[in-house]
Write a protein that holds these residues in place. Sequence first.
Motif, mmCIF file in Angstrom:
data_model
loop_
_atom_site.group_PDB
_atom_site.id
_atom_site.type_symbol
_atom_site.label_atom_id
_atom_site.label_comp_id
_atom_site.label_asym_id
_atom_site.label_seq_id
_atom_site.Cartn_x
_atom_site.Cartn_y
_atom_site.Cartn_z
ATOM 1 N N GLY A 1 -30.254 17.287 74.448
ATOM 2 C CA GLY A 1 -29.982 16.375 75.546
ATOM 3 C C GLY A 1 -29.803 14.960 75.049
ATOM 4 O O GLY A 1 -29.749 14.695 73.841
ATOM 5 N N ASN B 1 -28.035 11.524 71.282
ATOM 6 C CA ASN B 1 -27.746 12.898 71.695
ATOM 7 C C ASN B 1 -28.305 13.856 70.652
ATOM 8 O O ASN B 1 -27.957 13.791 69.472
ATOM 9 C CB ASN B 1 -26.241 13.124 71.832
ATOM 10 N N TRP C 1 -36.003 11.118 78.401
ATOM 11 C CA TRP C 1 -34.881 12.062 78.456
ATOM 12 C C TRP C 1 -33.972 11.645 79.604
ATOM 13 O O TRP C 1 -34.428 11.456 80.733
ATOM 14 C CB TRP C 1 -35.447 13.453 78.688
ATOM 15 N N LEU C 2 -32.682 11.464 79.343
ATOM 16 C CA LEU C 2 -31.737 11.017 80.368
ATOM 17 C C LEU C 2 -31.001 12.178 81.036
ATOM 18 O O LEU C 2 -30.821 12.195 82.252
ATOM 19 C CB LEU C 2 -30.719 10.047 79.758
ATOM 20 N N ARG C 3 -30.558 13.140 80.240
ATOM 21 C CA ARG C 3 -29.805 14.268 80.805
ATOM 22 C C ARG C 3 -29.678 15.362 79.763
ATOM 23 O O ARG C 3 -29.915 15.144 78.569
ATOM 24 C CB ARG C 3 -28.403 13.833 81.268
ATOM 25 N N ARG D 1 -24.173 18.718 77.522
ATOM 26 C CA ARG D 1 -23.236 19.652 78.148
ATOM 27 C C ARG D 1 -21.830 19.444 77.596
ATOM 28 O O ARG D 1 -21.529 18.421 76.983
ATOM 29 C CB ARG D 1 -23.225 19.485 79.668
ATOM 30 N N GLN E 1 -18.956 9.402 80.565
ATOM 31 C CA GLN E 1 -20.379 9.736 80.644
ATOM 32 C C GLN E 1 -21.192 8.906 79.655
ATOM 33 O O GLN E 1 -22.326 8.500 79.949
ATOM 34 C CB GLN E 1 -20.592 11.219 80.371
ATOM 35 N N ASP F 1 -24.508 6.766 80.353
ATOM 36 C CA ASP F 1 -25.744 6.922 79.581
ATOM 37 C C ASP F 1 -26.229 5.581 79.039
ATOM 38 O O ASP F 1 -27.432 5.286 79.053
ATOM 39 C CB ASP F 1 -25.526 7.897 78.427
#
Length: 305
Positions: free
Chosen positions: A211, A230, A268-270, A273, A284, A288
């Motif tokens: 993530g 990331n 944790w942001l996301r 993917r 994106q 972020d």
Amino acid sequence: MKYKNRVIALGFFDGMHIGHSALIWRVLDISEQTGLVPSVITFDTHPRNLLNTEEVILINSPEDRAGLIHRVFGIDDIIFLHFDKATAQMPWDEFVRHLIDEFGARHLVAGFDFRFGMAGQGNSALLKQKCSALGIGCDIIPEVTLDNIRSSSTHVRGLIEAGDIERANAFLGHPHVLTDVVRFGYRLGRQLGTPTINMCFAQGVLIPAFGVYATKVYLEDGSEHIGVTNIGVRPTVNDSELVTAETHILSYQGNLYGHQVRIEFYTWLRAERKFEDIDALKAQIQIDCQAAMDYFTQKGRKKDL
């Protein structure tokens, strides 16, 4: 090795969580009271990795363990013993004598669950008895809890694997850290307008949940920067299974290839993917970056209250 009288913290100290911190603070207190050199003795290899068939994945590399002990507590005297079959077969009482004769131990500090010596026959109670018989000091630190949960490397490891970095940091007492030399990557970030640095995890070191994280980046010149990191395999632009930590450093320009960088993880942001195309990924990344800046801005405001 033998050159000064020491007060020594004993343990493996994986992650350097708040339970470990209690040992180190006690060592520093004793050092201030007695003039003994504050020291930490640990091992280069986790004993269970040598003795068991199941591998223990470590929270930090030995270098990061030493770095945390030095930065957080100001201790320079950190001794890594090589753990091999001979060490594993050493009788527990001989190990205590070894600490005195070879490392000048005059006071030992260990956790309530400390086990050592052949087949783990040595424990905290026996350590205290032996130290008393040999005329040196010994402190045993009781269990440390947070919200009625015992602080342990195993618990912290599970939180990091789940991506719950903020909770992990609460048990660590400091941000989770990764230090590595910046490696050459695909340089796609530069084409996107968000150049990144690429770092890897040493073999046997825990990889956080895949993530995107809000991070702080510390360079060799001592400067501190906000970053977006990331963790994963970069599925939009890459079909490799190599896991990397790819960080965009906000408001920074420069060539860091070959330089050592420390990344500290805050939240944790996301999830990682795969995006439809490069433009979607680029959009994106900007989201972020803003999320990371918002996080640290809010964190700063809370600190000022």
